[in-house]
Scaffold this motif. Structure first.
Motif, PDB file in Angstrom:
ATOM      1  N   ARG A   1       0.850  -1.191   0.000  1.00  0.00           N
ATOM      2  CA  ARG A   1       0.000   0.000   0.000  1.00  0.00           C
ATOM      3  C   ARG A   1       0.883   1.238   0.000  1.00  0.00           C
ATOM      4  O   ARG A   1       1.694   1.447   0.893  1.00  0.00           O
ATOM      5  N   HIS A   2       0.725   2.058  -1.038  1.00  0.00           N
ATOM      6  CA  HIS A   2       1.519   3.276  -1.163  1.00  0.00           C
ATOM      7  C   HIS A   2       0.582   4.446  -1.415  1.00  0.00           C
ATOM      8  O   HIS A   2      -0.578   4.264  -1.776  1.00  0.00           O
ATOM      9  N   ARG A   3       1.067   5.648  -1.226  1.00  0.00           N
ATOM     10  CA  ARG A   3       0.240   6.836  -1.408  1.00  0.00           C
ATOM     11  C   ARG A   3       0.812   7.674  -2.549  1.00  0.00           C
ATOM     12  O   ARG A   3       1.925   8.179  -2.460  1.00  0.00           O
ATOM     13  N   GLY A   4       0.042   7.759  -3.635  1.00  0.00           N
ATOM     14  CA  GLY A   4       0.491   8.564  -4.761  1.00  0.00           C
ATOM     15  C   GLY A   4       1.317   7.761  -5.746  1.00  0.00           C
ATOM     16  O   GLY A   4       1.510   6.554  -5.600  1.00  0.00           O
ATOM     17  N   PRO A   5       1.837   8.424  -6.770  1.00  0.00           N
ATOM     18  CA  PRO A   5       2.557   7.735  -7.848  1.00  0.00           C
ATOM     19  C   PRO A   5       3.816   7.030  -7.344  1.00  0.00           C
ATOM     20  O   PRO A   5       4.468   7.475  -6.406  1.00  0.00           O
ATOM     21  N   LEU A   6       4.151   5.925  -8.012  1.00  0.00           N
ATOM     22  CA  LEU A   6       5.400   5.239  -7.719  1.00  0.00           C
ATOM     23  C   LEU A   6       6.569   6.081  -8.238  1.00  0.00           C
ATOM     24  O   LEU A   6       6.490   6.673  -9.317  1.00  0.00           O
ATOM     25  N   ALA A   7       7.640   6.147  -7.474  1.00  0.00           N
ATOM     26  CA  ALA A   7       8.822   6.914  -7.856  1.00  0.00           C
ATOM     27  C   ALA A   7       9.747   6.012  -8.670  1.00  0.00           C
ATOM     28  O   ALA A   7      10.405   5.131  -8.122  1.00  0.00           O
ATOM     29  N   ALA A   8       9.779   6.227  -9.980  1.00  0.00           N
ATOM     30  CA  ALA A   8      10.580   5.372 -10.851  1.00  0.00           C
ATOM     31  C   ALA A   8      12.069   5.515 -10.550  1.00  0.00           C
ATOM     32  O   ALA A   8      12.579   6.622 -10.352  1.00  0.00           O
ATOM     33  N   GLY A   9      12.755   4.408 -10.492  1.00  0.00           N
ATOM     34  CA  GLY A   9      14.198   4.433 -10.332  1.00  0.00           C
ATOM     35  C   GLY A   9      14.693   4.653  -8.915  1.00  0.00           C
ATOM     36  O   GLY A   9      15.905   4.767  -8.685  1.00  0.00           O
ATOM     37  N   THR A  10      13.780   4.734  -7.944  1.00  0.00           N
ATOM     38  CA  THR A  10      14.206   4.944  -6.563  1.00  0.00           C
ATOM     39  C   THR A  10      13.159   4.335  -5.621  1.00  0.00           C
ATOM     40  O   THR A  10      12.342   3.515  -6.039  1.00  0.00           O
ATOM     41  N   ASP A  11      13.182   4.723  -4.352  1.00  0.00           N
ATOM     42  CA  ASP A  11      12.283   4.132  -3.368  1.00  0.00           C
ATOM     43  C   ASP A  11      10.936   4.848  -3.307  1.00  0.00           C
ATOM     44  O   ASP A  11      10.856   6.061  -3.474  1.00  0.00           O
ATOM     45  N   THR A  12       9.897   4.050  -3.040  1.00  0.00           N
ATOM     46  CA  THR A  12       8.580   4.580  -2.693  1.00  0.00           C
ATOM     47  C   THR A  12       8.163   3.937  -1.380  1.00  0.00           C
ATOM     48  O   THR A  12       8.158   2.703  -1.263  1.00  0.00           O
ATOM     49  N   ALA A  13       7.854   4.741  -0.387  1.00  0.00           N
ATOM     50  CA  ALA A  13       7.448   4.195   0.909  1.00  0.00           C
ATOM     51  C   ALA A  13       6.130   3.444   0.772  1.00  0.00           C
ATOM     52  O   ALA A  13       5.215   3.885   0.065  1.00  0.00           O
ATOM     53  N   ALA A  14       6.025   2.298   1.452  1.00  0.00           N
ATOM     54  CA  ALA A  14       4.819   1.489   1.381  1.00  0.00           C
ATOM     55  C   ALA A  14       4.685   0.643   2.636  1.00  0.00           C
ATOM     56  O   ALA A  14       5.670   0.328   3.301  1.00  0.00           O
TER      57      ALA A  14
ATOM     58  N   ARG B   1     -27.817  -1.687  -5.393  1.00  0.00           N
ATOM     59  CA  ARG B   1     -26.919  -0.626  -4.952  1.00  0.00           C
ATOM     60  C   ARG B   1     -25.751  -1.173  -4.141  1.00  0.00           C
ATOM     61  O   ARG B   1     -25.887  -2.146  -3.409  1.00  0.00           O
ATOM     62  N   ALA B   2     -24.608  -0.517  -4.276  1.00  0.00           N
ATOM     63  CA  ALA B   2     -23.450  -0.850  -3.450  1.00  0.00           C
ATOM     64  C   ALA B   2     -23.657  -0.326  -2.040  1.00  0.00           C
ATOM     65  O   ALA B   2     -24.449   0.596  -1.812  1.00  0.00           O
ATOM     66  N   ARG B   3     -22.959  -0.918  -1.093  1.00  0.00           N
ATOM     67  CA  ARG B   3     -22.954  -0.426   0.276  1.00  0.00           C
ATOM     68  C   ARG B   3     -21.803   0.552   0.443  1.00  0.00           C
ATOM     69  O   ARG B   3     -20.705   0.319  -0.077  1.00  0.00           O
ATOM     70  N   PRO B   4     -22.012   1.676   1.148  1.00  0.00           N
ATOM     71  CA  PRO B   4     -20.909   2.630   1.336  1.00  0.00           C
ATOM     72  C   PRO B   4     -19.782   1.999   2.145  1.00  0.00           C
ATOM     73  O   PRO B   4     -20.009   1.197   3.050  1.00  0.00           O
ATOM     74  N   ALA B   5     -18.548   2.360   1.791  1.00  0.00           N
ATOM     75  CA  ALA B   5     -17.374   1.833   2.495  1.00  0.00           C
ATOM     76  C   ALA B   5     -16.212   2.789   2.293  1.00  0.00           C
ATOM     77  O   ALA B   5     -16.139   3.505   1.292  1.00  0.00           O
ATOM     78  N   ALA B   6     -15.315   2.811   3.270  1.00  0.00           N
ATOM     79  CA  ALA B   6     -14.080   3.582   3.160  1.00  0.00           C
ATOM     80  C   ALA B   6     -12.974   2.603   2.787  1.00  0.00           C
ATOM     81  O   ALA B   6     -12.478   1.862   3.641  1.00  0.00           O
ATOM     82  N   PRO B   7     -12.570   2.554   1.511  1.00  0.00           N
ATOM     83  CA  PRO B   7     -11.661   1.497   1.073  1.00  0.00           C
ATOM     84  C   PRO B   7     -10.233   1.655   1.593  1.00  0.00           C
ATOM     85  O   PRO B   7      -9.669   2.742   1.591  1.00  0.00           O
ATOM     86  N   VAL B   8      -9.698   0.521   2.050  1.00  0.00           N
ATOM     87  CA  VAL B   8      -8.298   0.425   2.464  1.00  0.00           C
ATOM     88  C   VAL B   8      -7.518  -0.368   1.424  1.00  0.00           C
ATOM     89  O   VAL B   8      -6.382  -0.026   1.078  1.00  0.00           O
ATOM     90  N   ASP B   9      -8.134  -1.417   0.904  1.00  0.00           N
ATOM     91  CA  ASP B   9      -7.509  -2.290  -0.083  1.00  0.00           C
ATOM     92  C   ASP B   9      -8.638  -2.962  -0.854  1.00  0.00           C
ATOM     93  O   ASP B   9      -9.433  -3.697  -0.275  1.00  0.00           O
TER      94      ASP B   9
END
Length: 297
Positions: free
Chosen positions: A14-27, A240-248
């Motif tokens: 699970r990461h937040r925002g775009p993946l950083a190409a060529g280096t680290d992305t916190a997850a 109808r879908a049920r409301p949810a706050a998605p994590v994954d």
């Protein structure tokens, strides 16, 4: 119910925002049991299906772990240990900044090596439904397995359901080929993208209606937009879908399918079963991984 399909190990990042190409992305990274077929079986058991069996193929590397996890979820596993391939692995990249949308990197490993030799007609003893993961159709031996399993089910009068599983793999396989391979299936459970791909129609309602001319029942899973139920060339229900706050969102469609099939097997109509599916999908996205949470002992 007997489910035949993939059992894999999921690496959920699970990461937040775009993946950083060529280096680290916190997850935040977790290793969890997965696989569309296995997930469906676990959700069906969780939703009260009286007996759920799972036939799958795994490597010796994690066979014991997967068997324990399935058993603890109320599923009776029959896992074939592949002597030459490791258990399949999927890296699930979940972008928390994009409504927990996920991208998969898939090494199918042993999961797509389920073969006709792994089938026995005795697997259907006492079974009232056979469910197939569409991932089986993406390998030659898997396609041969599906043909044998469907023929055996039809000979016994056991209804067959199928989840197309992957729009990406489906595009490579080809629409006409998929529809021919799905001959004999009663219930089709595509996602929105899969339904539209299979028909060439941009509107999922039109797509579900068209597919229901070939399949007795089509249930199109639309994520946050709920689900459509179609029969005999027409949409007969919108749920109808049920409301949810998605994590994954990994496995949300599997949760829907498992709950839907469990409801059908306990006597619910298609619309009520789809509502159960939407409820399970809403629960599934609130935690990491594609299986239902288990209570601690």
């Amino acid at each position: 119910m007997l489910v035949a399909g993939d059992v894999v190990t999921d690496v959920v990042a699970r990461h937040r925002g775009p993946l950083a190409a060529g280096t680290d992305t916190a997850a935040a990274i977790r290793l969890v049991p997965g696989g569309a077929g296995a997930n469906v079986a676990c959700w069906a058991a969780h939703q009260g299906c009286p007996e759920v069996r799972l036939l799958g193929r795994v490597g010796a590397d994690t066979a014991a772990w997967h068997e324990r996890e399935l058993t603890a979820s109320g599923v009776r596993p029959r896992l074939v240990v592949d002597p030459d391939a490791p258990t399949g692995t999927v890296v699930c990249l979940v972008d928390e900044a994009a409504a927990a949308e996920r991208t998969f990197l898939t090494d199918s490993g042993a999961s797509l090596r389920l073969a006709p030799g792994d089938w026995s007609d005795r697997l259907l003893d006492g079974v009232t439904r056979l469910h197939l993961s569409g991932y089986l159709l993406f390998s030659g031996v898997g396609r041969a397995f599906v043909a044998v399993a469907v023929a055996a089910a039809r000979a016994r009068g056991v209804p067959v359901s199928l989840d197309p599983a992957s729009a990406g793999f489906l595009a490579v396989l080809g629409v006409d080929r998929f529809l021919a391979l799905a001959e004999g299936v009663d219930v089709l459970l595509p996602s929105r993208d899969e339904a539209c791909l299979l028909t060439g129609l941009p509107d999922p309602a039109d797509a579900a209606a068209k597919l229901s001319r070939q399949f007795a029942l089509v249930v199109a899973k639309l994520g946050r937009n709920g689900a459509l139920v179609a029969r005999s060339g027409a949409v007969c229900a919108r749920v109808r879908a049920r409301p949810a706050a998605p994590v994954d969102t990994t496995g949300a469609g599997d949760a829907f399918t498992g709950a839907f099939l469990a409801a059908l097997l306990t006597g619910a109509g298609a619309e009520a079963a789809a509502a159960d599916g939407c409820r399970a999908g809403a629960v599934a996205v609130t935690h990491v991984g594609g299986r239902p949470l288990r209570c601690s002992p």
